[in-house]
Structures are given as C-alpha cells and as structure tokens.
Design an enzyme around this catalytic site. Structure first.
Site, short mmCIF file in Angstrom:
data_model
loop_
_atom_site.label_atom_id
_atom_site.label_comp_id
_atom_site.label_asym_id
_atom_site.label_seq_id
_atom_site.Cartn_x
_atom_site.Cartn_y
_atom_site.Cartn_z
N HIS A 146 20.61 64.50 63.96
CA HIS A 146 21.23 63.52 62.99
C HIS A 146 21.72 64.59 62.01
O HIS A 146 22.59 64.94 61.02
CB HIS A 146 20.16 62.22 61.96
CG HIS A 146 20.18 61.63 62.79
ND1 HIS A 146 20.11 60.37 63.01
CD2 HIS A 146 19.95 61.46 63.96
CE1 HIS A 146 20.28 59.45 63.93
NE2 HIS A 146 19.72 59.73 64.85
N ASP A 167 21.81 58.32 55.50
CA ASP A 167 21.98 58.19 57.59
C ASP A 167 22.21 56.76 58.19
O ASP A 167 21.22 55.48 56.92
CB ASP A 167 20.89 58.77 57.94
CG ASP A 167 20.58 59.07 60.08
OD1 ASP A 167 20.71 57.64 60.35
OD2 ASP A 167 20.57 59.25 60.05
#
Length: 455
Positions: free
Chosen positions: A25, A113
């Site tokens: 990520h 995120d």
C-alpha cells in the site's frame, strides 16, 4: 523535474498522503506522491513507524512525516494489530493535522488509504477535504462495493456471479474475503469497510488506468467521480519524465540484485521463467515440491524468489541440483528483473502491484493466485486482458507439477503464446501512453493539482 508554475497563487499547497503501513500500500501511494510533487505541490507522506516492524523510507522529492505507533507485547496477530491501530492512530492523526494547520505550508488536501475510511471524518473535523486512494484493481473494488451494498450475497443461487459491467465470475474468481468471511475477520472487515462513507468523499483515486478497466470504471463513475492515476511504477519504467525515479524507495527485504542481474545477463532473450509470490504468501511444502518438479519438467531456465523463511520447504538438495538451469534467491529487484530481456514468463500470485508491473513491462504471466484480491486479478489476466494463463488446482487444492509444466510451456512456446505476447506488448504501450504527458492518468493528476492550487 520542475513543477508547473501556479496560476492561482504563489504559496505552495501542502497535500498529506496517508497510506496503510504495509509495503503493497505504501509503494503506490509513495509513487503517487512523487507525481504530485513533480507538478508543483508540496507533498508530505505520513509514515507509521514501529519498533516492531521498522520500515525505512528515503525520498528527496517529498517530505516524510513519522507517526509513532508502538504495538506493545499484547498484539498476537493481524486482528489485534488492526484493533489497536484503529484505536490509536485516529487521535494521533488529528493532532498532527492540527499542528500543521498553523505551519507556513497550510494543508489543502489529504489523500488516504481506502482501508482507513475513518480518515475522512478526522480530516473533515479539522476543516480539510480528503479523498480515498484505492490500491487494488477497480474490478475488485466493485465486488467489495456490491458485497457492502448487499447486491452480492453468498452462498450463490447460480453457479456464476453476474455484476454490472463485469465478466461472468465463478465463486473461485471472487476475492477470498468475500468467499470466506470467517477467515482473517480483521482483514476482511478492513477491505469490506472501504465503502462505509464513500458517498461523502468528493472524489476517488485508484491505482489503475481507464483502458484497463474501462467498463467497470464507467459504471462506478456514475456513482462517484473516479480519478485513475496509475500504474504507479517508478518513472524510469514508464514515461521517464521524473528524474532519478528509479525505484519505489522501500524494501522489506534486501534484494540479491547483483546475483540476479548477472545471471540474467548470461541468458538468451525471453528464455527465463521468473517466479515470485510476493512478501506475504506462504505455500505448503507439498506445493513447493510440485512447483520445483514442474520447473524441472519444463526444462526452462528459471529465477525463483523463495524467502529465507520458506526455503526449508524446498525439496532436499533442490538448489544444488538446479544450478545448471535455475537460480534461487531470497529476494529480487523485481522491476529490474521483469524489465530484463531474458525474462519470458512470470509465475505470479497476481497481487495487484505485481500484476501491474508485469502488464507495464509486457511480461506474459502464469497466474497462481493465493488469496485476497488475487483470484479476481488472475481471472482478468487470463480472460479479459489475455496476457497469461491461470493454473488449475486439483481436488485437494494443489497445483500439480504437470500443470506447472503445461502452463509454462503454453505461455512460452504453445499455440497461445504468440497472442499472449502480442497482447502483453499492446498493454505495455497503452500503459505508457496513459502515464505520459497528456495521457488519461496524467490528465487526471493535472486536474487534481489544478484544483488544489486554485482552491
């Protein structure tokens, strides 16, 4: 690379980027940060630092701001970690934003995120707008969206799933967190929670490109504006417009770079099978043996990444016996390997980052998905983008040596190989065009930057 001058103000606008603290990520959001910085924004990437899981980030074009997170001794696994993370980090983030509001570089926007949807509430409470960044494919996101809305329910009444603007999907094509909601409940809740407050966000970023997933993106865009800004690879492998952007800038393991490249340099073009299942997948001993035997049967040169913790699962004396045909390393510089002319096939778990890397560099794939989003990505690799073949498992869930050999030969020399290679080259070209100046992903980034600068 110098940023474009602001037409609206001379004060540099500061954007915060807040990834979830795992490499798969951080990498795409770090690369997105570099793109924003190259266009004139001041970008600060918020990095969770932990004494238990140190992760080094070094990037000169953007600022790195640490947020300390001590896990303590009572964190027994992933679920405990996530519970503690969502308890502690929101308050720390709120304090950091408040501190930065009075700095000489005011915060104009926060990109977070999608797995941390609560970030939007923290930002809005501080008077800052924010948008989620989805690090997985939009096809996978759409499946989670339908699951969240209740328009996809299990068990299925029909043998296939039919969702708007998507190919027909079998149960085995669905993300594992949809198929089995009991396994890894913390991680499952994390990915399924991404849509809890999506309707409140003004826009959505996604690490993909329009042409790669055009139908499902058009369908979802009718609900929420989506800005595709990918693939988020270092610029040297795509448009080469960002100076010195040659690597992600983060590695959990030290790659055996010299050994890999020197060995590949000695091989003929498109003659090597590269095998890697990422930083998390742990295959069983029986499966490792079947892969080893399948590689032997294929009689192809191979470069196999087997993490040190996994090497004990290899057949006895395999590394020594394979020296004539293969090289086994504990970690590799994957982008450099995939870009090497000697590599003709990539046996991959189909994590989204690895899939995008192979697509961007024109490498045909043998798809061997394990869990999470990987089965859906594998479905698209074989049936939609037609850049590879997906392995078939036996009734015990094992991919046998004969199947490994079949897939490798089919991709490298079989009847489908020419079409697969041609499709791979076509996607490589289209991806480069998307991120190059004036391409769809580049335009989306420009539009966002203009909005922030003129805000």
């Amino acid at each position: 690379m110098e940023g474009k001058p602001s037409l609206c103000e001379t004060q540099v606008s500061n954007v915060l980027v807040f990834p979830f603290p795992i490499q798969g990520h951080i990498n795409p959001m770090l690369q997105f940060s570099k793109r924003l910085a190259s266009k004139g924004l001041r970008v600060t990437l918020l990095a969770i630092t932990s004494t238990n899981k140190p992760m080094q980030l070094s990037e000169s074009s953007i600022n790195i701001e640490p947020i300390e997170f001590e896990e303590g001794e009572n964190v027994a696994g992933v679920d405990d970690y996530l519970d503690l993370y969502t308890t502690i980090i929101p308050g720390k983030l709120a304090k950091l934003i408040e501190k930065k509001k009075s700095s000489q570089h005011p915060i104009k926007f926060l990109v977070y995120d999608s797995g941390s949807p609560w970030t939007l509430d923290v930002a809005r409470s501080a008077g800052i707008d924010a948008a989620p960044f989805f690090t997985q494919s939009w096809a996978v996101n759409a499946i989670y969206y339908h699951f969240h809305k209740g328009t996809l329910k299990l068990p299925l009444e029909q043998p296939v799933v039919k969702l708007p603007s998507m190919p027909a999907l079998e149960v085995s094509d669905l993300p594992s967190f949809v198929r089995d909601t009991e396994a890894y409940p913390g991680l499952g809740n994390l990915v399924r929670s991404q849509f809890t407050n999506l309707e409140e966000a003004s826009l959505v970023f996604c690490n993909t490109l329009d042409m790669l997933e055009d139908e499902v993106i058009r369908w979802m865009s009718s609900y929420k504006p989506i800005k595709t800004i990918g693939p988020t690879l270092p610029s040297i492998y795509l448009d080469k417009r960002l100076e010195d952007d040659k690597d992600y800038g983060i590695n959990l393991f030290k790659p055996d770079t010299d050994a890999c490249i020197k060995w590949l340099d000695s091989k003929e073009p498109a003659s090597v099978v590269y095998i890697s299942f990422g930083s998390l997948a742990a295959l069983g001993e029986e499966q490792m043996e079947e892969i080893a035997l399948g590689l032997k049967r294929s009689n192809k040169f191979f470069l196999w990444v087997v993490r040190e913790t996994e090497q004990k699962k290899l057949p006895t004396n395999f590394v020594e016996e394979a020296l004539e045909k293969g090289l086994v390393v504990s970690w590799s510089p994957q982008l450099r390997v995939l870009a090497h002319k000697a590599v003709g096939c990539f046996i991959t778990h189909c994590g989204w980052n690895s899939t995008l890397e192979a697509l961007s560099l024109g490498v045909p794939m043998v798809a061997m998905p394990q869990w999470t989003d990987q089965p859906t990505n594998a479905k698209f690799v074989e049936d939609v983008w037609k850049v590879g073949i997906r392995v078939r498992v036996d009734k015990h869930g094992i991919i046998k040596k004969e199947e490994i050999e079949r897939c490798v030969r089919e991709v490298m020399e079989g009847e489908k190989s020419l079409d697969i290679k041609s499709n791979s080259e076509s996607w490589k070209k289209l991806i480069k065009e998307a991120v190059d100046e004036g391409g769809s992903s580049d335009r989306n980034i420009d539009e966002f930057v203009a909005k922030i600068i003129c805000k």
